[in-house]
Design an enzyme around this catalytic site. Sequence first.
Site, PDB file in Angstrom:
ATOM      1  N   GLU A   1     -11.038 -25.379 -30.802  1.00  0.00           N
ATOM      2  CA  GLU A   1      -9.830 -25.025 -30.048  1.00  0.00           C
ATOM      3  C   GLU A   1     -10.130 -24.539 -28.630  1.00  0.00           C
ATOM      4  O   GLU A   1      -9.720 -23.436 -28.239  1.00  0.00           O
ATOM      5  CB  GLU A   1      -9.015 -23.996 -30.846  1.00  0.00           C
ATOM      6  CG  GLU A   1      -8.652 -24.532 -32.234  1.00  0.00           C
ATOM      7  CD  GLU A   1      -7.914 -23.538 -33.132  1.00  0.00           C
ATOM      8  OE1 GLU A   1      -7.736 -22.375 -32.717  1.00  0.00           O
ATOM      9  OE2 GLU A   1      -7.530 -23.929 -34.243  1.00  0.00           O
TER      10      GLU A   1
ATOM     11  N   HIS B   1      -1.784 -29.955 -37.798  1.00  0.00           N
ATOM     12  CA  HIS B   1      -0.841 -29.010 -38.406  1.00  0.00           C
ATOM     13  C   HIS B   1       0.557 -29.432 -37.956  1.00  0.00           C
ATOM     14  O   HIS B   1       1.050 -29.010 -36.914  1.00  0.00           O
ATOM     15  CB  HIS B   1      -1.140 -27.581 -37.958  1.00  0.00           C
ATOM     16  CG  HIS B   1      -2.471 -27.087 -38.429  1.00  0.00           C
ATOM     17  ND1 HIS B   1      -2.752 -26.899 -39.760  1.00  0.00           N
ATOM     18  CD2 HIS B   1      -3.597 -26.761 -37.763  1.00  0.00           C
ATOM     19  CE1 HIS B   1      -3.995 -26.467 -39.887  1.00  0.00           C
ATOM     20  NE2 HIS B   1      -4.536 -26.376 -38.693  1.00  0.00           N
TER      21      HIS B   1
ATOM     22  N   ASN C   1     -12.991 -29.707 -31.934  1.00  0.00           N
ATOM     23  CA  ASN C   1     -11.839 -29.694 -32.839  1.00  0.00           C
ATOM     24  C   ASN C   1     -10.701 -28.912 -32.186  1.00  0.00           C
ATOM     25  O   ASN C   1     -10.927 -27.844 -31.607  1.00  0.00           O
ATOM     26  CB  ASN C   1     -12.290 -28.994 -34.138  1.00  0.00           C
ATOM     27  CG  ASN C   1     -11.269 -29.035 -35.253  1.00  0.00           C
ATOM     28  OD1 ASN C   1     -10.781 -30.108 -35.603  1.00  0.00           O
ATOM     29  ND2 ASN C   1     -10.966 -27.879 -35.835  1.00  0.00           N
TER      30      ASN C   1
ATOM     31  N   GLU D   1      -7.428 -30.802 -40.517  1.00  0.00           N
ATOM     32  CA  GLU D   1      -6.741 -29.653 -41.137  1.00  0.00           C
ATOM     33  C   GLU D   1      -5.299 -29.992 -41.486  1.00  0.00           C
ATOM     34  O   GLU D   1      -4.377 -29.204 -41.257  1.00  0.00           O
ATOM     35  CB  GLU D   1      -6.788 -28.441 -40.182  1.00  0.00           C
ATOM     36  CG  GLU D   1      -8.188 -28.057 -39.751  1.00  0.00           C
ATOM     37  CD  GLU D   1      -8.252 -26.831 -38.835  1.00  0.00           C
ATOM     38  OE1 GLU D   1      -7.240 -26.122 -38.695  1.00  0.00           O
ATOM     39  OE2 GLU D   1      -9.324 -26.594 -38.262  1.00  0.00           O
TER      40      GLU D   1
ATOM     41  N   ASP E   1      -1.669 -30.425 -42.575  1.00  0.00           N
ATOM     42  CA  ASP E   1      -0.556 -29.899 -43.372  1.00  0.00           C
ATOM     43  C   ASP E   1       0.733 -30.252 -42.640  1.00  0.00           C
ATOM     44  O   ASP E   1       0.714 -30.695 -41.485  1.00  0.00           O
ATOM     45  CB  ASP E   1      -0.675 -28.398 -43.688  1.00  0.00           C
ATOM     46  CG  ASP E   1      -1.019 -27.520 -42.505  1.00  0.00           C
ATOM     47  OD1 ASP E   1      -0.558 -27.813 -41.382  1.00  0.00           O
ATOM     48  OD2 ASP E   1      -1.744 -26.520 -42.693  1.00  0.00           O
TER      49      ASP E   1
HETATM   50  O1  G3I Z   1     -10.749 -10.634 -44.889  1.00  0.00           O
HETATM   51  C1  G3I Z   1      -9.641  -9.827 -44.441  1.00  0.00           C
HETATM   52  C2  G3I Z   1      -9.262  -8.800 -45.491  1.00  0.00           C
HETATM   53  O2  G3I Z   1     -10.332  -7.922 -45.703  1.00  0.00           O
HETATM   54  C3  G3I Z   1      -7.998  -8.060 -45.023  1.00  0.00           C
HETATM   55  O3  G3I Z   1      -7.567  -7.218 -46.046  1.00  0.00           O
HETATM   56  C4  G3I Z   1      -6.899  -9.049 -44.683  1.00  0.00           C
HETATM   57  C5  G3I Z   1      -5.664  -8.347 -44.116  1.00  0.00           C
HETATM   58  O4  G3I Z   1      -4.942  -9.166 -43.268  1.00  0.00           O
HETATM   59  O5  G3I Z   1      -7.355  -9.959 -43.716  1.00  0.00           O
HETATM   60  C6  G3I Z   1      -8.468 -10.717 -44.155  1.00  0.00           C
HETATM   61  O6  G3I Z   1      -8.832 -11.608 -43.133  1.00  0.00           O
HETATM   62  C7  G3I Z   1      -7.976 -12.728 -42.948  1.00  0.00           C
HETATM   63  C8  G3I Z   1      -8.822 -13.989 -43.032  1.00  0.00           C
HETATM   64  O7  G3I Z   1      -8.035 -15.112 -42.766  1.00  0.00           O
HETATM   65  C9  G3I Z   1      -9.445 -14.168 -44.413  1.00  0.00           C
HETATM   66  O8  G3I Z   1      -8.466 -14.300 -45.379  1.00  0.00           O
HETATM   67  C10 G3I Z   1      -7.349 -12.628 -41.585  1.00  0.00           C
HETATM   68  O9  G3I Z   1      -6.452 -11.515 -41.546  1.00  0.00           O
HETATM   69  C11 G3I Z   1      -6.591 -13.895 -41.286  1.00  0.00           C
HETATM   70  O10 G3I Z   1      -6.146 -13.858 -39.928  1.00  0.00           O
HETATM   71  C12 G3I Z   1      -7.488 -15.093 -41.449  1.00  0.00           C
HETATM   72  O11 G3I Z   1      -6.704 -16.226 -41.233  1.00  0.00           O
HETATM   73  C13 G3I Z   1      -7.406 -17.432 -41.055  1.00  0.00           C
HETATM   74  C14 G3I Z   1      -7.090 -18.028 -39.694  1.00  0.00           C
HETATM   75  O12 G3I Z   1      -7.756 -19.268 -39.565  1.00  0.00           O
HETATM   76  C15 G3I Z   1      -7.522 -17.142 -38.553  1.00  0.00           C
HETATM   77  O13 G3I Z   1      -7.150 -17.743 -37.329  1.00  0.00           O
HETATM   78  C16 G3I Z   1      -6.962 -18.384 -42.135  1.00  0.00           C
HETATM   79  O14 G3I Z   1      -7.379 -17.884 -43.413  1.00  0.00           O
HETATM   80  C17 G3I Z   1      -7.570 -19.755 -41.885  1.00  0.00           C
HETATM   81  O15 G3I Z   1      -7.014 -20.667 -42.790  1.00  0.00           O
HETATM   82  C18 G3I Z   1      -7.262 -20.197 -40.471  1.00  0.00           C
HETATM   83  O16 G3I Z   1      -7.849 -21.437 -40.246  1.00  0.00           O
HETATM   84  C19 G3I Z   1      -7.620 -21.979 -38.932  1.00  0.00           C
HETATM   85  C20 G3I Z   1      -8.832 -22.832 -38.581  1.00  0.00           C
HETATM   86  O17 G3I Z   1     -10.007 -22.087 -38.712  1.00  0.00           O
HETATM   87  C21 G3I Z   1      -8.700 -23.383 -37.172  1.00  0.00           C
HETATM   88  N1  G3I Z   1      -7.458 -24.089 -36.998  1.00  0.00           N
HETATM   89  C22 G3I Z   1      -6.263 -23.379 -37.422  1.00  0.00           C
HETATM   90  C23 G3I Z   1      -6.394 -22.882 -38.851  1.00  0.00           C
HETATM   91  C24 G3I Z   1      -5.120 -22.215 -39.312  1.00  0.00           C
HETATM   92  O18 G3I Z   1      -4.852 -21.043 -38.613  1.00  0.00           O
END
Ligand code: G3I
Length: 472
Positions: free
Chosen positions: A156, A233, A197, A261, A263
């Site tokens: 990104e 997305h 990406n 990715e 969806d």
């Molecule tokens: O691990 C912590 C946990 O300890 C805490 O309690 C919780 C509270 O919010 O957060 C947890 O971390 C989260 C993490 O995912 C793991 O689950 C983050 O808040 C959350 O922001 C994070 O989101 C991820 C996101 O990227 C971040 O930008 C999504 O799971 C993940 O699917 C998403 O993937 C991205 C790709 O990498 C890039 N393209 C877009 C795509 C969708 O956003």
Amino acid sequence: MAVAVAGLAAGALLVTGLAAEAGSASAAGSAGLKTLAEAKGRYFGTALTQSNLSVPALTAVAAAQFDMVTPGNEMKWDTTEPSNGSYNFAPGDQIVSYAQSIGAKVRGHNLVWHSQLPSWVSSLPTAQVQAAMEAHITTEATHYKGKVYSWDVVNEPFNEDGTLRQDAFYAAMGSGYIADALRTAHAADPGAKLYLNDYNIEGENAKSDAMYNLVSSLKAQGVPIDGVGLESHFILGQVPSTLQANMQRFAALGVNVAVTELDDRIQLPASSANLSQQASDYAAVVNACLTVTGCVGVSQWGVGDADSWIPGTFSGYGAATMYDNNYQPKPAYSAVVTALGGSTSSPSASASASASPSPSASATGSAGACKVADVVNAWNTGLTENITLTNTGSTTISGWSLGFTLPAGQTVTSAWNTTITPASGTVTGVNLSYNGTLAPGAATTIGFQATHTGNAAAPAAFTLNGRSCTAG
Ligand code: G3I
């Protein structure tokens, strides 16, 4: 199109457990998305996170359907190097081990990204950022050398207007950080395919133009770059019409493209018309990839709706994947199977697809001017059924009524491309405004979702405007 009967035996099989079902379907010769994709020289992947691996219904689908795995979070900088020089590859290793156990490859995701970046990196004096970036890339890509198919080296990098994001890497190195990252990754793992990406670069627009110009310039400079990831997305009904042309122009630069990715989010609650549109959207994406020689595969972001990031990020939206919250296949799954040249022929809970038609028949009767192919996907309390009607006569059908009797205990809860009344017993499906005319040889597909109480069989016979249809 295959014809399937979901009878009592199948119902009994379903309640024995999803994992066993997925395995037996596979052993019986049915194929998942991965097998169909492989037959077309492509892969079909999914994102997986650590917590996903302890959900049996999820892993049953993952093992049966996907041959490429992208770690959802486990290879990102905040996990792999939470403090300077201190590395943690255990979560990523777990995803790699799981992928290997199901015979899947891994898309490494990602090495350099402004998000999920630990604060120690963005707090560094700019003079130290390049060394930190190179050390991070070298250490991580070396750790996973030989274990990943590809890396999203820079994730990104662009703003929506096509300018580069003003993140810590850009601030320290200017636009040259991208070439530096690619060269560093190539030195660490020369065998990995190196990708850039991004999202909103699927159609032709200012952002994808910028990516195109960047890739063109990198190629001209001899920087190692193998591919561009189109995150994809999408919003329901908004797959860009220029998707295929955009893929093609990148391929013409001498790089691969991948849908990384996928969806397709729906404003909740999702109607049957929404799910039908989603099926069209998914099929459009897969068809574009199959048409462009340089498109290597498609990955969905998460296995099912329960795993999707969408509801947590876009309030009121969800239902964005091919599987519902219970890992039952949605119409988008069948549409992808069809796009890949297969047919859904098993009432499997994990919805294995078959590349060749099943010999069983659910619609019998004397030869008439119609043919009906009926595909049931059942689970312990419900089913979806897609029915393809073909006009096998020599005259155009103008308006139709499809008659059939639902097995005892089945109740229709929603229908697509038709109106079904009543909800149980002997019912009639009537055409909608857009699918009432069937020229000779023409076909239309309708469907419905129903609950059942143990008998998930397909109707035994169909009539179209009062005439018996043949099965086929
Ligand atoms: O691990 C912590 C946990 O300890 C805490 O309690 C919780 C509270 O919010 O957060 C947890 O971390 C989260 C993490 O995912 C793991 O689950 C983050 O808040 C959350 O922001 C994070 O989101 C991820 C996101 O990227 C971040 O930008 C999504 O799971 C993940 O699917 C998403 O993937 C991205 C790709 O990498 C890039 N393209 C877009 C795509 C969708 O956003």
